[in-house]
Design a protein around this motif. Structure first.
Motif, PDB file in Angstrom:
ATOM      1  N   PRO A 103       0.935  -1.065   0.049  1.00 36.62           N
ATOM      2  CA  PRO A 103      -0.074   0.035  -0.019  1.00 36.62           C
ATOM      3  C   PRO A 103       0.998   1.284  -0.116  1.00 36.62           C
ATOM      4  O   PRO A 103       1.953   1.056   0.392  1.00 36.62           O
ATOM      5  CB  PRO A 103      -0.846  -0.074   1.528  1.00 36.62           C
ATOM      6  CG  PRO A 103      -0.856  -1.369   1.916  1.00 36.62           C
ATOM      7  CD  PRO A 103       0.482  -2.034   1.117  1.00 36.62           C
ATOM      8  N   PRO A 104       0.544   2.512  -0.535  1.00 38.11           N
ATOM      9  CA  PRO A 104       1.328   3.690  -0.703  1.00 38.11           C
ATOM     10  C   PRO A 104       1.855   3.941   1.140  1.00 38.11           C
ATOM     11  O   PRO A 104       0.888   4.128   1.602  1.00 38.11           O
ATOM     12  CB  PRO A 104       0.259   4.472  -1.175  1.00 38.11           C
ATOM     13  CG  PRO A 104      -0.750   3.860  -1.966  1.00 38.11           C
ATOM     14  CD  PRO A 104      -0.846   2.625  -1.212  1.00 38.11           C
ATOM     15  N   GLY A 105       2.961   4.239   0.831  1.00 36.62           N
ATOM     16  CA  GLY A 105       3.627   4.481   2.051  1.00 36.62           C
ATOM     17  C   GLY A 105       3.676   3.597   3.342  1.00 36.62           C
ATOM     18  O   GLY A 105       4.054   3.681   4.583  1.00 36.62           O
ATOM     19  N   LYS A 106       3.287   2.295   2.848  1.00 34.19           N
ATOM     20  CA  LYS A 106       3.273   1.241   3.954  1.00 34.19           C
ATOM     21  C   LYS A 106       4.134   0.009   3.508  1.00 34.19           C
ATOM     22  O   LYS A 106       4.428  -0.421   2.451  1.00 34.19           O
ATOM     23  CB  LYS A 106       1.718   0.549   4.235  1.00 34.19           C
ATOM     24  CG  LYS A 106       0.837   1.664   4.564  1.00 34.19           C
ATOM     25  CD  LYS A 106       1.302   2.272   5.976  1.00 34.19           C
ATOM     26  CE  LYS A 106      -0.070   3.295   6.215  1.00 34.19           C
ATOM     27  NZ  LYS A 106      -0.034   3.767   7.685  1.00 34.19           N
ATOM     28  N   ASP A 107       4.608  -0.631   4.556  1.00 32.30           N
ATOM     29  CA  ASP A 107       5.567  -1.923   4.183  1.00 32.30           C
ATOM     30  C   ASP A 107       4.720  -3.288   3.964  1.00 32.30           C
ATOM     31  O   ASP A 107       5.537  -4.181   4.008  1.00 32.30           O
ATOM     32  CB  ASP A 107       6.917  -2.023   4.961  1.00 32.30           C
ATOM     33  CG  ASP A 107       6.590  -2.607   6.399  1.00 32.30           C
ATOM     34  OD1 ASP A 107       5.240  -2.424   6.925  1.00 32.30           O
ATOM     35  OD2 ASP A 107       7.410  -3.224   6.978  1.00 32.30           O
ATOM     36  N   ARG A 108       3.552  -3.324   4.222  1.00 32.80           N
ATOM     37  CA  ARG A 108       2.590  -4.443   4.338  1.00 32.80           C
ATOM     38  C   ARG A 108       2.751  -5.079   2.951  1.00 32.80           C
ATOM     39  O   ARG A 108       2.279  -4.324   1.981  1.00 32.80           O
ATOM     40  CB  ARG A 108       1.258  -4.021   4.752  1.00 32.80           C
ATOM     41  CG  ARG A 108       0.433  -5.219   4.798  1.00 32.80           C
ATOM     42  CD  ARG A 108      -1.057  -5.302   5.485  1.00 32.80           C
ATOM     43  NE  ARG A 108      -1.647  -3.912   4.842  1.00 32.80           N
ATOM     44  CZ  ARG A 108      -2.658  -3.952   3.933  1.00 32.80           C
ATOM     45  NH1 ARG A 108      -2.795  -5.192   3.302  1.00 32.80           N
ATOM     46  NH2 ARG A 108      -3.284  -3.065   3.500  1.00 32.80           N
ATOM     47  N   ILE A 109       2.779  -6.151   2.878  1.00 30.68           N
ATOM     48  CA  ILE A 109       2.885  -6.955   1.471  1.00 30.68           C
ATOM     49  C   ILE A 109       1.823  -7.189   0.930  1.00 30.68           C
ATOM     50  O   ILE A 109       0.943  -8.027   1.562  1.00 30.68           O
ATOM     51  CB  ILE A 109       3.976  -8.039   1.699  1.00 30.68           C
ATOM     52  CG1 ILE A 109       5.378  -7.692   2.098  1.00 30.68           C
ATOM     53  CG2 ILE A 109       4.147  -8.867   0.291  1.00 30.68           C
ATOM     54  CD1 ILE A 109       6.051  -9.037   2.492  1.00 30.68           C
ATOM     55  N   LEU A 134      12.785 -18.724  -3.741  1.00 34.94           N
ATOM     56  CA  LEU A 134      12.883 -17.543  -3.192  1.00 34.94           C
ATOM     57  C   LEU A 134      11.509 -17.017  -2.563  1.00 34.94           C
ATOM     58  O   LEU A 134      11.478 -16.406  -1.790  1.00 34.94           O
ATOM     59  CB  LEU A 134      13.450 -16.527  -3.958  1.00 34.94           C
ATOM     60  CG  LEU A 134      14.829 -16.671  -4.752  1.00 34.94           C
ATOM     61  CD1 LEU A 134      15.238 -15.624  -5.748  1.00 34.94           C
ATOM     62  CD2 LEU A 134      15.802 -16.554  -3.517  1.00 34.94           C
ATOM     63  N   LEU A 135      10.287 -17.360  -3.480  1.00 37.83           N
ATOM     64  CA  LEU A 135       8.894 -17.044  -3.046  1.00 37.83           C
ATOM     65  C   LEU A 135       8.623 -17.319  -1.407  1.00 37.83           C
ATOM     66  O   LEU A 135       7.967 -16.434  -0.818  1.00 37.83           O
ATOM     67  CB  LEU A 135       8.173 -17.371  -4.004  1.00 37.83           C
ATOM     68  CG  LEU A 135       6.523 -16.661  -3.791  1.00 37.83           C
ATOM     69  CD1 LEU A 135       6.503 -15.307  -4.075  1.00 37.83           C
ATOM     70  CD2 LEU A 135       5.633 -17.586  -4.558  1.00 37.83           C
ATOM     71  N   ALA A 136       9.310 -18.372  -0.928  1.00 38.16           N
ATOM     72  CA  ALA A 136       8.809 -18.905   0.271  1.00 38.16           C
ATOM     73  C   ALA A 136       8.725 -18.007   1.527  1.00 38.16           C
ATOM     74  O   ALA A 136       8.079 -17.878   2.234  1.00 38.16           O
ATOM     75  CB  ALA A 136       9.479 -20.261   0.799  1.00 38.16           C
ATOM     76  N   GLU A 137       9.778 -17.014   1.527  1.00 33.68           N
ATOM     77  CA  GLU A 137      10.079 -16.123   2.442  1.00 33.68           C
ATOM     78  C   GLU A 137       9.029 -14.965   2.638  1.00 33.68           C
ATOM     79  O   GLU A 137       8.390 -14.867   3.489  1.00 33.68           O
ATOM     80  CB  GLU A 137      11.589 -15.305   2.372  1.00 33.68           C
ATOM     81  CG  GLU A 137      11.662 -14.330   3.467  1.00 33.68           C
ATOM     82  CD  GLU A 137      13.035 -13.918   3.345  1.00 33.68           C
ATOM     83  OE1 GLU A 137      13.566 -13.107   4.339  1.00 33.68           O
ATOM     84  OE2 GLU A 137      13.707 -14.006   2.269  1.00 33.68           O
ATOM     85  N   PHE A 138       8.284 -14.759   1.494  1.00 32.74           N
ATOM     86  CA  PHE A 138       7.255 -13.720   1.139  1.00 32.74           C
ATOM     87  C   PHE A 138       6.074 -14.492   1.650  1.00 32.74           C
ATOM     88  O   PHE A 138       5.197 -13.708   2.212  1.00 32.74           O
ATOM     89  CB  PHE A 138       7.303 -13.169  -0.093  1.00 32.74           C
ATOM     90  CG  PHE A 138       8.363 -12.023  -0.533  1.00 32.74           C
ATOM     91  CD1 PHE A 138       8.638 -10.964   0.176  1.00 32.74           C
ATOM     92  CD2 PHE A 138       9.586 -12.381  -1.310  1.00 32.74           C
ATOM     93  CE1 PHE A 138       9.621  -9.990   0.028  1.00 32.74           C
ATOM     94  CE2 PHE A 138      10.570 -11.545  -1.569  1.00 32.74           C
ATOM     95  CZ  PHE A 138      10.479 -10.424  -0.993  1.00 32.74           C
ATOM     96  N   VAL A 139       6.053 -15.580   1.426  1.00 35.22           N
ATOM     97  CA  VAL A 139       4.784 -16.304   1.593  1.00 35.22           C
ATOM     98  C   VAL A 139       4.486 -16.558   3.157  1.00 35.22           C
ATOM     99  O   VAL A 139       3.422 -16.231   3.808  1.00 35.22           O
ATOM    100  CB  VAL A 139       4.622 -17.798   1.178  1.00 35.22           C
ATOM    101  CG1 VAL A 139       3.398 -18.588   1.503  1.00 35.22           C
ATOM    102  CG2 VAL A 139       4.881 -17.791  -0.458  1.00 35.22           C
ATOM    103  N   LEU A 140       5.691 -16.614   3.844  1.00 34.40           N
ATOM    104  CA  LEU A 140       5.739 -16.701   5.292  1.00 34.40           C
ATOM    105  C   LEU A 140       5.341 -15.310   5.721  1.00 34.40           C
ATOM    106  O   LEU A 140       4.355 -15.409   6.828  1.00 34.40           O
ATOM    107  CB  LEU A 140       7.083 -17.187   5.893  1.00 34.40           C
ATOM    108  CG  LEU A 140       7.180 -17.261   7.230  1.00 34.40           C
ATOM    109  CD1 LEU A 140       6.531 -18.588   7.989  1.00 34.40           C
ATOM    110  CD2 LEU A 140       8.519 -17.284   7.670  1.00 34.40           C
TER     111      LEU A 140
END
Length: 716
Positions: free
Chosen positions: A637-643, A656-662
């Protein structure tokens, strides 16, 4: 701008209310002290007083100001039980609806964008049962009504539903307060209105909608099962039909909790993934990758060579890989775990009975309290004229057909531009086939962002694949002993010669010959299930490709947990299947791995986002391995670090994707990824560097300028 103006006006009105000490009149003491004057005005101007009271009540409720309860009591004192109840009932509902609409207009979008993923389950519940929940809350005066108004405005409940449910739900509490107002002289405090006995009565009344829902559910279930005779006892706790990923996991869970479970498979244990999909295709891709690296060995400082090999031997290796993985899904293993395995075709006879046509020709009937359908999917074969005469293979049949060949097919046409088609087209091209890929749509991989599809297409073309987009297959035909696929492109027919035609346009759930029609179980391309994976019959579940919405092995296994637990323990607690974080990978070269929203989906859904990107050509490990193609792209989201979503294109993207899934599963943002130590030099550092790019773009500029001044001061 409009929202800020409205918010400022509301704040000004609320501020004036308190600054002018108007709230004093909306206390019990203020009401009692001014009651005589109020009664005099009412006797002189009855209609004006009633209208003014009505409007004031609407304003107080709409602005969520304190005093609505006192005004309800005042209605009884001034207007009596009947007129007072009518005034308050409509005024309170109108005011509550205005507060609801203000909350929706000013706050809902911001709250949903910030907490959308966490609120998804609540939103679904409100869409489905919002009237029940609201009615329950309205019946219990202990809940602050102004808070209900504001919170409901953040949900998807319809405004009209909110209005009429509030009108009915608040009536009981309104009657109590108005009636108390008729006896205002005896009131010492508002708390005296709601005695413990009355609160308990309201609480029990508040349970009524939930009890009504339960009763309705029981009636519906009785209707569903009315034409069937339920067995007095059951042979099994659970019967599972289909031994793919969904069926294997379901039966494993049942056996692990000591339930008596039977798993029925009509063909091969392990299902499509082991025998025709994931396992053999990845074995083919590995052989193709090695051949490709040999052809381009100069990238690694070696002498390039054109690999010589027997295609029959490559295919034999693929079948050997299947044989090596088979024990993981074998009859022997699952029998050892406590699962009864029956090999034959199963059909539903009634909601609890399954008939199995065993491979030895005999038939067996078993009953079970619950049944799970995990019948999988099969390749879609389009009704092209001439197809049966020219012949074709699918992603299921090519492994046996090509195992008979000494060399790869010279001229191969792959029909379909999705993940399966792209993986097989590139792999077989690298092994020496002249591959033409035919795609009806405008580009390959239509579910991915356009830049991703273009990158994959460029890589495939570099490997020799001729990609023909916007070509619609019309028919196949023989011409002078040669086979052709006839396509239409820009209103003109094109003839493409082939030796083998591989059809990879998708997979369709296996729905026929399982007794679904006999039981009236609804199907709409897949078996129709609710959020608990229940079909029309609450004891019959569906998982995997036959249930959708995803056709991945890992989602089948994911659904299997919910179905098995609900089937075995649903009488105590049921769990809704959670699809919030579903990853997938297309194993082309470069690999494409994704979880959450893509840019394409964010735009289509109107979700605000920003993109953080890190290109792999800057990664030390990628440089060392001469695998610099690709990137890590993160949506936040704009200005936020939430994925919100991640797309990784490049070597090892699926890993590599597994880290982001977690991170997405547990609500961790990019700051947490950045603060995690990653081994050097590894591919996983790309994830940290992507998080670093986000941090760099959101560095506090004012603070950085002050730091610059501070360090200059420290230098003297």
């Amino acid at each position: 701008m409009k929202k800020r103006l409205i918010l400022a006006i509301l704040a000004a009105v609320a501020g004036a209310f308190f600054m002018l000490d108007l709230h004093h009149w909306l206390t019990l003491e203020g009401l009692k002290s001014g009651l005589g004057q109020f009664e005099q005005w009412r006797s002189q101007f009855p209609l004006l007083m009633a209208g003014g009271f009505f409007l004031l009540y609407v304003v107080v409720t709409a602005l969520s100001l304190p005093g609505a309860a006192v005004m309800t009591v005042a209605a009884g004192a001034l207007f009596g039980l009947l007129q007072g109840t009518l005034l308050v009932s409509f005024a309170s509902t109108i005011g509550a609806t205005l507060a609801f609409l203000v909350s929706r207009y000013l706050l809902r979008d911001a709250v949903q964008q910030r907490f959308g993923s966490r609120l998804a389950a609540i939103n679904r519940g409100i869409e489905r049962d919002g009237a029940f929940y609201l009615f329950t809350l309205r019946l219990v005066p202990a809940f602050p009504f102004f808070l209900i108004n504001l919170l409901m405005g953040l949900t998807p409940i319809k405004a009209w539903t909110f209005y009429w449910v509030s009108q009915i739900g608040m009536l009981a509490g309104t009657l109590v307060y108005v009636n108390a107002g008729t006896q205002i002289a005896q009131l010492e405090s508002l708390s005296g209105i709601l005695s413990p006995d009355l609160l308990i009565s309201f609480a029990l009344l508040g349970l009524f909608p939930l009890l009504a829902k339960k009763v309705t559910g029981l009636i519906q279930r009785r209707r569903v099962y009315a034409r069937w005779k339920k067995p007095a006892r059951f042979d099994r706790n659970l019967i599972v039909i289909g031994a793919g990923a969904g069926g294997l996991v379901s039966s494993y869970i049942a056996a692990a909790v000591n339930a008596k479970v039977t798993l029925i498979e009509a063909h091969k244990m392990g299902g499509d993934c082991l025998n025709y999909g994931c396992v053999p295709s990845k074995a083919l891709i590995k052989s193709a990758r090695v051949a490709h690296q040999m052809k381009h060995a100069e990238r690694y400082g070696l002498e390039a060579t054109n690999p010589s090999f027997s295609f029959r031997t490559v295919m034999a290796r693929i079948h050997e890989v299947i044989r090596q993985v088979e024990p993981h899904d074998s009859v022997e293993r699952y029998t050892g775990l406590g699962v009864e395995i029956l090999q034959g075709h199963a059909s539903l006879i009634d909601p609890w009975t399954v008939e199995i046509r065993l491979h030895d020709g005999s038939r067996q009937r078993l009953t079970a309290r619950s049944i799970i359908l995990a019948t999988g999917a099969s390749p879609v074969v389009p009704p092209l004229p001439g197809l049966d005469e020219t012949g074709y293979v699918t992603s299921d049949t090519l492994w046996d057909r090509f195992a008979e060949l000494d060399t790869p097919p010279k001229r191969l046409i792959v029909l379909g531009g999705g993940p399966i088609g792209c993986e097989l087209a590139q792999g077989l091209a690298r092994l020496g086939s002249d591959v033409t890929q035919v795609q009806r749509g405008a580009r390959l991989l239509p579910r991915e962002d356009e830049e991703v599809a273009q990158l994959v297409q460029a890589s495939m073309q570099a490997d020799g694949v001729q990609v023909l987009t916007e070509h619609a297959a019309l028919r196949t035909e023989w011409r002078e002993g040669r086979k052709f696929l006839i396509c239409e492109h820009q209103e003109q027919e094109t003839a493409l010669e082939f030796d083998e035609l591989l059809i990879a346009i998708g997979r369709q759930p296996r729905l026929t010959d399982y007794g679904l029609e006999t039981l009236g179980i609804e199907t709409r391309r897949t078996v129709v299930t609710n959020e608990y994976l229940e079909t029309l019959y609450p004891n019959i579940y569906a998982v995997g490709d036959v249930a959708g919405p995803y056709q991945f092995t890992h989602t089948a296994a994911h659904q299997a947990w919910y179905a098995a637990v609900n089937a075995l323990f649903g009488q105590f607690k049921r769990f809704r299947a959670d699809y919030r974080v579903i990853p997938w990978t297309t194993f082309t070269d470069p690999e494409v791995a994704r979880v959450g929203l893509s840019e394409q989906e964010a735009i289509e859904q109107g979700i605000a986002y920003e993109v953080t990107r890190y290109d792999l050509d800057d990664l030390d490990r990628a440089i060392a391995e001469s695998e610099r193609t690709g990137f890590v792209k993160v949506l936040t989201p704009p200005g936020k670090d939430r994925i919100l979503g991640v797309c990784i294109v490049g070597s090892h993207a699926g890993d590599l994707l597994a880290e982001f899934v977690l991170a997405m599963k547990h609500g961790l943002g990019l700051n947490k990824v950045l603060g995690t130590i990653h081994t050097y030099p590894t591919w996983a550092e790309a994830n940290k560097y992507a998080a670093g790019e986000w941090k760099k773009a959101h560095a506090p500029e004012a603070a950085m300028k002050w730091l610059q001044r501070y360090h200059a001061w420290r230098r003297g």
